[in-house]
Design a protein around this motif. Structure first.
Motif, PDB file in Angstrom:
ATOM      1  N   VAL A  97     -12.002 -51.935  72.929  1.00 57.49           N
ATOM      2  CA  VAL A  97     -11.384 -50.736  72.342  1.00 57.49           C
ATOM      3  C   VAL A  97      -9.958 -51.044  71.893  1.00 57.49           C
ATOM      4  O   VAL A  97      -9.529 -50.624  70.820  1.00 57.49           O
ATOM      5  CB  VAL A  97     -11.426 -49.553  73.340  1.00 57.49           C
ATOM      6  CG1 VAL A  97     -10.574 -48.404  72.853  1.00 57.49           C
ATOM      7  CG2 VAL A  97     -12.855 -49.083  73.541  1.00 57.49           C
ATOM      8  N   GLU A  98      -9.218 -51.795  72.706  1.00 55.89           N
ATOM      9  CA  GLU A  98      -7.843 -52.151  72.336  1.00 55.89           C
ATOM     10  C   GLU A  98      -7.806 -53.042  71.102  1.00 55.89           C
ATOM     11  O   GLU A  98      -6.864 -52.986  70.317  1.00 55.89           O
ATOM     12  CB  GLU A  98      -7.147 -52.840  73.509  1.00 55.89           C
ATOM     13  CG  GLU A  98      -6.822 -51.894  74.637  1.00 55.89           C
ATOM     14  CD  GLU A  98      -6.305 -52.612  75.877  1.00 55.89           C
ATOM     15  OE1 GLU A  98      -6.234 -53.852  75.879  1.00 55.89           O
ATOM     16  OE2 GLU A  98      -5.981 -51.899  76.849  1.00 55.89           O
TER      17      GLU A  98
ATOM     18  N   GLY B 123      -9.936 -52.797  68.683  1.00 50.64           N
ATOM     19  CA  GLY B 123     -10.452 -52.018  67.562  1.00 50.64           C
ATOM     20  C   GLY B 123     -11.880 -52.358  67.177  1.00 50.64           C
ATOM     21  O   GLY B 123     -12.351 -51.967  66.112  1.00 50.64           O
TER      22      GLY B 123
ATOM     23  N   LEU C  37     -14.666 -51.612  69.131  1.00 51.82           N
ATOM     24  CA  LEU C  37     -15.582 -50.609  69.666  1.00 51.82           C
ATOM     25  C   LEU C  37     -14.903 -49.240  69.671  1.00 51.82           C
ATOM     26  O   LEU C  37     -13.719 -49.135  69.984  1.00 51.82           O
ATOM     27  CB  LEU C  37     -15.977 -51.012  71.099  1.00 51.82           C
ATOM     28  CG  LEU C  37     -17.058 -50.230  71.781  1.00 51.82           C
ATOM     29  CD1 LEU C  37     -18.424 -50.648  71.230  1.00 51.82           C
ATOM     30  CD2 LEU C  37     -17.036 -50.518  73.267  1.00 51.82           C
ATOM     31  N   ASP C  38     -15.667 -48.212  69.330  1.00 55.14           N
ATOM     32  CA  ASP C  38     -15.161 -46.839  69.371  1.00 55.14           C
ATOM     33  C   ASP C  38     -15.726 -46.148  70.611  1.00 55.14           C
ATOM     34  O   ASP C  38     -16.936 -46.008  70.749  1.00 55.14           O
ATOM     35  CB  ASP C  38     -15.576 -46.100  68.105  1.00 55.14           C
ATOM     36  CG  ASP C  38     -15.015 -44.697  68.050  1.00 55.14           C
ATOM     37  OD1 ASP C  38     -14.010 -44.423  68.740  1.00 55.14           O
ATOM     38  OD2 ASP C  38     -15.585 -43.865  67.315  1.00 55.14           O
ATOM     39  N   CYS C  39     -14.849 -45.739  71.513  1.00 51.88           N
ATOM     40  CA  CYS C  39     -15.247 -45.166  72.794  1.00 51.88           C
ATOM     41  C   CYS C  39     -16.004 -43.844  72.615  1.00 51.88           C
ATOM     42  O   CYS C  39     -17.018 -43.606  73.272  1.00 51.88           O
ATOM     43  CB  CYS C  39     -14.017 -44.958  73.672  1.00 51.88           C
ATOM     44  SG  CYS C  39     -14.390 -44.618  75.379  1.00 51.88           S
ATOM     45  N   SER C  40     -15.545 -42.988  71.714  1.00 52.41           N
ATOM     46  CA  SER C  40     -16.201 -41.692  71.511  1.00 52.41           C
ATOM     47  C   SER C  40     -17.585 -41.858  70.877  1.00 52.41           C
ATOM     48  O   SER C  40     -18.520 -41.119  71.199  1.00 52.41           O
ATOM     49  CB  SER C  40     -15.335 -40.774  70.663  1.00 52.41           C
ATOM     50  OG  SER C  40     -15.116 -41.356  69.398  1.00 52.41           O
ATOM     51  N   ASN C  41     -17.723 -42.849  70.007  1.00 57.03           N
ATOM     52  CA  ASN C  41     -19.014 -43.123  69.385  1.00 57.03           C
ATOM     53  C   ASN C  41     -20.015 -43.621  70.433  1.00 57.03           C
ATOM     54  O   ASN C  41     -21.179 -43.215  70.431  1.00 57.03           O
ATOM     55  CB  ASN C  41     -18.841 -44.169  68.282  1.00 57.03           C
ATOM     56  CG  ASN C  41     -20.083 -44.350  67.449  1.00 57.03           C
ATOM     57  OD1 ASN C  41     -20.989 -43.534  67.483  1.00 57.03           O
ATOM     58  ND2 ASN C  41     -20.125 -45.434  66.706  1.00 57.03           N
TER      59      ASN C  41
ATOM     60  N   GLU D 170     -19.864 -42.974  73.653  1.00 55.99           N
ATOM     61  CA  GLU D 170     -20.164 -41.828  74.523  1.00 55.99           C
ATOM     62  C   GLU D 170     -21.239 -40.943  73.899  1.00 55.99           C
ATOM     63  O   GLU D 170     -22.173 -40.501  74.580  1.00 55.99           O
ATOM     64  CB  GLU D 170     -18.897 -41.015  74.780  1.00 55.99           C
ATOM     65  CG  GLU D 170     -19.110 -39.833  75.682  1.00 55.99           C
ATOM     66  CD  GLU D 170     -17.881 -38.950  75.806  1.00 55.99           C
ATOM     67  OE1 GLU D 170     -17.963 -37.943  76.524  1.00 55.99           O
ATOM     68  OE2 GLU D 170     -16.850 -39.254  75.175  1.00 55.99           O
TER      69      GLU D 170
ATOM     70  N   SER E 227     -15.504 -39.432  79.125  1.00 50.21           N
ATOM     71  CA  SER E 227     -14.684 -40.590  78.760  1.00 50.21           C
ATOM     72  C   SER E 227     -13.228 -40.268  79.061  1.00 50.21           C
ATOM     73  O   SER E 227     -12.749 -39.166  78.804  1.00 50.21           O
ATOM     74  CB  SER E 227     -14.864 -40.942  77.290  1.00 50.21           C
ATOM     75  OG  SER E 227     -14.365 -39.912  76.483  1.00 50.21           O
TER      76      SER E 227
ATOM     77  N   ASN F 123     -10.087 -45.571  78.064  1.00 50.57           N
ATOM     78  CA  ASN F 123     -11.015 -46.646  77.714  1.00 50.57           C
ATOM     79  C   ASN F 123     -12.142 -46.801  78.716  1.00 50.57           C
ATOM     80  O   ASN F 123     -12.783 -47.848  78.769  1.00 50.57           O
ATOM     81  CB  ASN F 123     -10.253 -47.976  77.607  1.00 50.57           C
ATOM     82  CG  ASN F 123      -9.225 -47.940  76.499  1.00 50.57           C
ATOM     83  OD1 ASN F 123      -9.382 -47.221  75.530  1.00 50.57           O
ATOM     84  ND2 ASN F 123      -8.185 -48.714  76.648  1.00 50.57           N
TER      85      ASN F 123
ATOM     86  N   ASN G 241     -24.854 -52.186  66.855  1.00 53.68           N
ATOM     87  CA  ASN G 241     -23.606 -52.344  66.099  1.00 53.68           C
ATOM     88  C   ASN G 241     -23.227 -53.802  65.857  1.00 53.68           C
ATOM     89  O   ASN G 241     -22.077 -54.093  65.510  1.00 53.68           O
ATOM     90  CB  ASN G 241     -22.472 -51.628  66.826  1.00 53.68           C
ATOM     91  CG  ASN G 241     -22.676 -50.135  66.795  1.00 53.68           C
ATOM     92  OD1 ASN G 241     -22.974 -49.557  65.765  1.00 53.68           O
ATOM     93  ND2 ASN G 241     -22.538 -49.504  67.951  1.00 53.68           N
TER      94      ASN G 241
END
Length: 149
Positions: free
Chosen positions: A51-52, A54, A56-60, A62, A86, A89, A115
């Protein structure tokens, strides 16, 4: 022996004040008063590295879990049984019914494959109740030997 009148209470049951009897009696009554706690399964996924960066998208991710987790054989049927939250991270999955940590790993791998991230990231158990996404470690020695051939 004096005659017993009918108006005096008869002591049929002797007074028992032994510590073992009292301890047993107290434990037995406490068992009936306590309500049984239902077990709760709680697992966390640490997504901080990708996530840091960029990737992976955490909300996606979830949302993917909310759609794909099966409860009672049906997807998208979370109800009050499974909660997915969530926090920065990390994603926390809490379940009132039995929930397998291995199933969470399976869904994470499925998301990574969807992905095209499965080649760079792997799912590792950091402790008994959590997973962590890490990059594959490729040593410099292996890369140099491959370029020389």
């Amino acid at each position: 022996m004096a005659p017993v009148s009918h108006w005096e209470p008869l002591q049929i049951i002797p007074k028992i004040s032994s510590p073992l009897f009292l301890e047993f009696f107290n434990k037995k009554s406490a068992v009936h008063l306590k309500a049984k706690k239902k077990p709760v399964w709680k697992f966390t996924l640490n997504l901080s590295n990708p996530v840091e960066d960029g990737i992976l998208d955490c909300s996606n991710f979830e949302q993917f879990l909310r759609e794909k987790v099966k409860v009672g054989g049906k997807t998208g049927n979370l109800g009050n049984v499974v909660q997915i939250e969530s926090l920065k991270n990390k994603i926390t999955v809490t379940s009132a019914k039995k929930f397998s940590k291995r199933y969470l790993k399976y869904l994470t791998k499925k998301y990574l494959k969807k992905n095209n991230l499965r080649d760079w990231l792997r799912v590792i158990a950091s402790d008994k109740e959590s997973y962590e996404l890490r990059y594959f470690q490729i040593s410099q020695d292996e890369e140099e030997s491959e370029t020389e051939d």
